[in-house]
Design a protein around this motif. Structure first.
Motif, PDB file in Angstrom:
ATOM      1  N   GLN A 265       0.324  15.692  10.979  1.00  0.00           N
ATOM      2  CA  GLN A 265      -0.224  16.055   9.671  1.00  0.00           C
ATOM      3  C   GLN A 265       0.079  15.003   8.602  1.00  0.00           C
ATOM      4  OE1 GLN A 265      -1.942  18.323  11.554  1.00  0.00           O
ATOM      5  NE2 GLN A 265      -2.247  19.134   9.509  1.00  0.00           N
ATOM      6  N   GLN A 266       1.130  14.213   8.802  1.00  0.00           N
ATOM      7  CA  GLN A 266       1.481  13.180   7.824  1.00  0.00           C
ATOM      8  C   GLN A 266       0.505  12.011   7.875  1.00  0.00           C
ATOM      9  OE1 GLN A 266       2.944  12.707   4.829  1.00  0.00           O
ATOM     10  NE2 GLN A 266       4.973  13.292   5.634  1.00  0.00           N
ATOM     11  N   ILE A 267      -0.325  11.945   8.910  1.00  0.00           N
ATOM     12  CA  ILE A 267      -1.257  10.825   9.052  1.00  0.00           C
ATOM     13  C   ILE A 267      -2.171  10.704   7.836  1.00  0.00           C
ATOM     14  CG2 ILE A 267      -3.282  10.024  10.351  1.00  0.00           C
ATOM     15  CD1 ILE A 267      -1.936  11.037  12.894  1.00  0.00           C
ATOM     16  N   PHE A 268      -2.593  11.814   7.266  1.00  0.00           N
ATOM     17  CA  PHE A 268      -3.554  11.777   6.164  1.00  0.00           C
ATOM     18  C   PHE A 268      -2.880  11.596   4.808  1.00  0.00           C
ATOM     19  CE2 PHE A 268      -5.813  13.839   9.555  1.00  0.00           C
ATOM     20  CZ  PHE A 268      -7.094  13.324   9.444  1.00  0.00           C
ATOM     21  N   ASN A 269      -1.561  11.556   4.765  1.00  0.00           N
ATOM     22  CA  ASN A 269      -0.867  11.486   3.490  1.00  0.00           C
ATOM     23  C   ASN A 269      -0.041  10.199   3.412  1.00  0.00           C
ATOM     24  OD1 ASN A 269       0.135  12.298   0.984  1.00  0.00           O
ATOM     25  ND2 ASN A 269       1.849  13.381   1.897  1.00  0.00           N
ATOM     26  N   ALA A 270       1.257  10.310   3.635  1.00  0.00           N
ATOM     27  CA  ALA A 270       2.147   9.156   3.471  1.00  0.00           C
ATOM     28  C   ALA A 270       1.811   8.026   4.442  1.00  0.00           C
ATOM     29  CB  ALA A 270       3.604   9.592   3.643  1.00  0.00           C
ATOM     30  N   TYR A 271       1.342   8.373   5.628  1.00  0.00           N
ATOM     31  CA  TYR A 271       1.004   7.342   6.611  1.00  0.00           C
ATOM     32  C   TYR A 271      -0.083   6.408   6.079  1.00  0.00           C
ATOM     33  CZ  TYR A 271      -0.863   5.269  10.914  1.00  0.00           C
ATOM     34  OH  TYR A 271      -1.320   4.393  11.869  1.00  0.00           O
ATOM     35  N   LEU A 272      -1.129   6.971   5.471  1.00  0.00           N
ATOM     36  CA  LEU A 272      -2.208   6.136   4.935  1.00  0.00           C
ATOM     37  C   LEU A 272      -1.700   5.247   3.804  1.00  0.00           C
ATOM     38  CD1 LEU A 272      -5.431   8.353   4.766  1.00  0.00           C
ATOM     39  CD2 LEU A 272      -4.937   6.453   6.311  1.00  0.00           C
ATOM     40  N   ILE A 273      -0.874   5.805   2.923  1.00  0.00           N
ATOM     41  CA  ILE A 273      -0.345   5.006   1.811  1.00  0.00           C
ATOM     42  C   ILE A 273       0.558   3.892   2.336  1.00  0.00           C
ATOM     43  CG2 ILE A 273       1.121   5.096  -0.242  1.00  0.00           C
ATOM     44  CD1 ILE A 273       0.104   7.959  -0.675  1.00  0.00           C
ATOM     45  N   TRP A 274       1.431   4.240   3.296  1.00  0.00           N
ATOM     46  CA  TRP A 274       2.324   3.246   3.894  1.00  0.00           C
ATOM     47  C   TRP A 274       1.525   2.162   4.614  1.00  0.00           C
ATOM     48  CZ3 TRP A 274       3.156   2.820   9.394  1.00  0.00           C
ATOM     49  CH2 TRP A 274       4.148   1.911   9.755  1.00  0.00           C
ATOM     50  N   ALA A 275       0.526   2.561   5.390  1.00  0.00           N
ATOM     51  CA  ALA A 275      -0.272   1.587   6.124  1.00  0.00           C
ATOM     52  C   ALA A 275      -1.047   0.675   5.183  1.00  0.00           C
ATOM     53  CB  ALA A 275      -1.232   2.311   7.074  1.00  0.00           C
ATOM     54  N   ASP A 276      -1.555   1.232   4.092  1.00  0.00           N
ATOM     55  CA  ASP A 276      -2.319   0.444   3.123  1.00  0.00           C
ATOM     56  C   ASP A 276      -1.458  -0.665   2.532  1.00  0.00           C
ATOM     57  OD1 ASP A 276      -4.868   0.178   1.625  1.00  0.00           O
ATOM     58  OD2 ASP A 276      -3.595   0.608  -0.106  1.00  0.00           O
ATOM     59  N   ARG A 277      -0.156  -0.378   2.369  1.00  0.00           N
ATOM     60  CA  ARG A 277       0.743  -1.343   1.748  1.00  0.00           C
ATOM     61  C   ARG A 277       1.486  -2.214   2.758  1.00  0.00           C
ATOM     62  NH1 ARG A 277       3.772   2.998  -2.271  1.00  0.00           N
ATOM     63  NH2 ARG A 277       1.984   3.493  -3.605  1.00  0.00           N
ATOM     64  N   ALA A 278       1.858  -1.648   3.909  1.00  0.00           N
ATOM     65  CA  ALA A 278       2.852  -2.294   4.762  1.00  0.00           C
ATOM     66  C   ALA A 278       2.327  -2.792   6.101  1.00  0.00           C
ATOM     67  CB  ALA A 278       4.019  -1.331   5.006  1.00  0.00           C
ATOM     68  N   VAL A 279       1.150  -2.349   6.546  1.00  0.00           N
ATOM     69  CA  VAL A 279       0.652  -2.719   7.868  1.00  0.00           C
ATOM     70  C   VAL A 279      -0.372  -3.851   7.740  1.00  0.00           C
ATOM     71  CG1 VAL A 279      -0.576  -1.910   9.917  1.00  0.00           C
ATOM     72  CG2 VAL A 279       1.071  -0.418   8.764  1.00  0.00           C
ATOM     73  N   GLY A 353      10.897  -9.338   6.911  1.00  0.00           N
ATOM     74  CA  GLY A 353      10.167  -9.562   5.675  1.00  0.00           C
ATOM     75  C   GLY A 353       8.680  -9.765   5.878  1.00  0.00           C
ATOM     76  N   THR A 354       8.137  -9.243   6.963  1.00  0.00           N
ATOM     77  CA  THR A 354       6.711  -9.373   7.246  1.00  0.00           C
ATOM     78  C   THR A 354       6.047  -8.005   7.212  1.00  0.00           C
ATOM     79  OG1 THR A 354       7.123  -9.157   9.619  1.00  0.00           O
ATOM     80  CG2 THR A 354       7.112 -11.395   8.693  1.00  0.00           C
ATOM     81  N   LYS A 355       4.729  -7.992   7.427  1.00  0.00           N
ATOM     82  CA  LYS A 355       4.015  -6.725   7.530  1.00  0.00           C
ATOM     83  C   LYS A 355       4.119  -6.179   8.952  1.00  0.00           C
ATOM     84  CE  LYS A 355       0.813  -6.592   3.709  1.00  0.00           C
ATOM     85  NZ  LYS A 355      -0.515  -6.097   3.280  1.00  0.00           N
ATOM     86  N   VAL A 356       3.934  -4.868   9.085  1.00  0.00           N
ATOM     87  CA  VAL A 356       4.048  -4.204  10.378  1.00  0.00           C
ATOM     88  C   VAL A 356       2.877  -4.600  11.262  1.00  0.00           C
ATOM     89  CG1 VAL A 356       4.149  -1.975  11.558  1.00  0.00           C
ATOM     90  CG2 VAL A 356       5.283  -2.259   9.338  1.00  0.00           C
ATOM     91  N   ASN A 357       3.192  -4.959  12.496  1.00  0.00           N
ATOM     92  CA  ASN A 357       2.139  -5.292  13.461  1.00  0.00           C
ATOM     93  C   ASN A 357       1.316  -4.045  13.756  1.00  0.00           C
ATOM     94  OD1 ASN A 357       0.738  -5.829  16.027  1.00  0.00           O
ATOM     95  ND2 ASN A 357       2.002  -7.672  16.105  1.00  0.00           N
ATOM     96  N   LEU A 358      -0.011  -4.203  13.754  1.00  0.00           N
ATOM     97  CA  LEU A 358      -0.920  -3.084  13.967  1.00  0.00           C
ATOM     98  C   LEU A 358      -0.713  -2.418  15.328  1.00  0.00           C
ATOM     99  CD1 LEU A 358      -3.337  -1.430  12.912  1.00  0.00           C
ATOM    100  CD2 LEU A 358      -4.851  -3.188  13.865  1.00  0.00           C
ATOM    101  N   LEU A 359      -0.198  -3.155  16.287  1.00  0.00           N
ATOM    102  CA  LEU A 359       0.002  -2.589  17.627  1.00  0.00           C
ATOM    103  C   LEU A 359       0.995  -1.430  17.619  1.00  0.00           C
ATOM    104  CD1 LEU A 359       0.011  -5.793  19.887  1.00  0.00           C
ATOM    105  CD2 LEU A 359      -1.811  -4.092  19.600  1.00  0.00           C
ATOM    106  N   TRP A 360       1.964  -1.451  16.705  1.00  0.00           N
ATOM    107  CA  TRP A 360       2.886  -0.317  16.602  1.00  0.00           C
ATOM    108  C   TRP A 360       2.121   0.948  16.197  1.00  0.00           C
ATOM    109  CZ3 TRP A 360       7.357  -0.445  18.818  1.00  0.00           C
ATOM    110  CH2 TRP A 360       8.078  -1.635  18.931  1.00  0.00           C
TER     111      TRP A 360
END
Length: 465
Positions: A265-279, A353-360
């Motif tokens: 359920q977190q996919i539609f909330n914090a996950y999207l915000i985190w991915a937008d900034r960090a992935v 200090g890098t962005k998260v790899n999309l494969l994770w």
């Protein structure tokens, strides 16, 4: 066989009753509309709606913001306010099915209640096209989902007798329809919203809901008739002690089920915000829309729903197939493995200090989809089978309380994303899912017989037929 169930030889749709096809496609378009809007909601709020001057145009927002502040304490953070609104909205859409179940069981019947829900949801999606009607739109969507969601799922269950082993497969096919809608939603509504204009995305969601209504109306003649509504002066059927015990046990499972789906359920909330900034979302030199992660999740989910149907059929041919509680246990533990991938990716990014790899993220979606296939359709099938027939609509409504609780928790926990490292944030979710898996394991050892078909008992109408 009774008039309320499908004949065993009705195999017109993938080996299932013809009505299942209409219900599954109606649900697919309803989910297209719902998730098209939901995939945009948090991004829309944080990037436009809650910024000045747009926020000043929302009718009734000062009072609503005061309510949010009193309940969630988000402070001045726009992300925390958006997370709180998201949590409140997405939890209430799983609370109102109790009202929808009451309307269906006592007032309107399932079919008319589903139609009412579709009309309310259509209105809500089109109202999302205007800033001023944002809160009214959410209200229409909340009430409409309550009328639609639980009752259409109840109609799927009503197609089968208690001894018809196709029921669990039917709900997995039903969830295939759901995920088909979720796959298309970010690609169409999400892309329109992010690339052209937010309100175009919301308008596309409204069109999807109208298509769902047309399909449902087209299949009405294939549905089993609604049970007769209670008449005035006629005593309501009393529940047997065993039925009351079954309901209590199902209710006791709700918080455990809520914990088991928290990561999903977190996919539609914090996950999207985190991915937008960090992935790192760059593909061939271009940043992909963040909402496409929802399409990735749904595409993988559809694949593994189909794979799990085939897998359990092959398993049952050689070994004893786990019961519903056993599958829920498996799903919870796999969910832990999935969210640990996010924690690992975040930890590496924090250290380098890098962005998260999309494969994770891909690994998370694969494992989360395996968990999803063994939790949500299986738990819905359990409630549909075990619910006493006299209160079946209300019990299905009660089932959705675990998603109410999960989304309330998602809204609260989402506000912590800015207050702790992302690696700790995801480890916290993994720990909660692990606790759910342990409880399911204990329940399976102690109470599995209590929820077995033999203990619950057959449909009395079928027994008399």
């Amino acid at each position: 066989m009774t008039s309320k169930t499908a004949a065993q030889d009705d195999t017109a749709f993938l080996g299932h009753p013809r009505a299942l096809g209409f219900l599954a496609f109606s649900e697919a378009w309803e989910r297209f509309s719902y998730y098209g809007m939901q995939s945009l909601l948090v991004l829309y709020m944080t990037k436009q709606l809650l910024l000045s001057p747009q926020v000043d145009r929302i009718a009734g927002f000062p009072a609503f913001h005061g309510f949010i502040e009193a309940i969630y304490h988000p402070g001045a953070s726009i992300q925390a306010v958006a997370s709180a609104i998201f949590g409140l909205y997405t939890s209430l859409v799983y609370l109102t099915p109790i009202l929808g179940g009451f309307l269906a069981d006592r007032v309107l019947g399932k079919t008319r209640t589903v139609i009412l829900g579709a009309l309310l949801m259509s209105a809500g999606h089109f109202l999302m096209a205007f800033d001023v009607s944002f809160l009214l739109a959410l209200l229409c969507l909340i009430l409409g989902t309550g009328c639609f969601k639980g009752n259409i799922a109840g109609q799927v269950g009503a197609l089968y007798g208690d001894t018809d082993l196709r029921r669990a497969d039917a709900f997995q096919i039903f969830y295939l329809g759901i995920n088909a809608g979720v796959i298309a939603a970010p690609l169409i509504a999400g892309t329109l919203g992010e690339k052209i204009g937010w309100h175009y995305g919301f308008g596309a969601a409204g069109v999807g809901m109208l298509i769902a209504l047309v399909i449902y109306l087209g299949g009405r003649r294939h549905l089993p008739p609604d049970p007769p509504l209670p008449s005035k002066g006629v005593a309501r059927p009393k529940l047997a002690p065993s039925e009351r015990g079954t309901i209590l046990l199902l209710v006791a499972l709700l918080p455990v089920m809520a914990a088991s789906v928290l990561c999903n359920q977190q996919i539609f909330n914090a996950y999207l915000i985190w991915a937008d900034r960090a992935v790192n979302l760059e593909i061939m030199g271009q940043k992909a829309p963040t909402t496409w992660l929802i399409t990735l999740d749904s595409a993988v989910s559809v694949s593994f729903l189909a794979i799990m149907v085939v897998f359990w059929r092959m398993w049952a041919a050689r070994f004893k197939e786990p019961d519903e509680i056993g599958k829920l246990t498996i799903g919870a533990f796999v969910s832990v493995a999935g969210v640990l991938c996010l924690a690992a990716g975040a930890a590496i990014a924090e250290a380098t200090g890098t962005k998260v790899n999309l494969l994770w993220c891909v690994a998370f979606h694969v494992l989360n989809s395996i968990a999803f296939a063994n939790i949500l359709p299986v738990s819905l099938a359990l409630f549909a089978r075990a619910a006493p027939k006299a209160v079946a609509g209300a019990v299905i409504g009660i089932y959705y309380l675990h998603l109410f609780a999960a989304n309330q928790t998602v809204g609260i926990l989402g506000g912590l994303l800015e207050k702790m490292p992302a690696s700790r944030f995801w480890l916290m979710h993994a720990a909660i899912a692990l606790g759910a898996g342990v409880v399911f394991l204990l329940v399976g050892r102690i109470f599995a017989r209590r929820l077995s078909p033999a203990a619950v008992g057959p449909d009395p109408l079928e027994a008399a037929a």
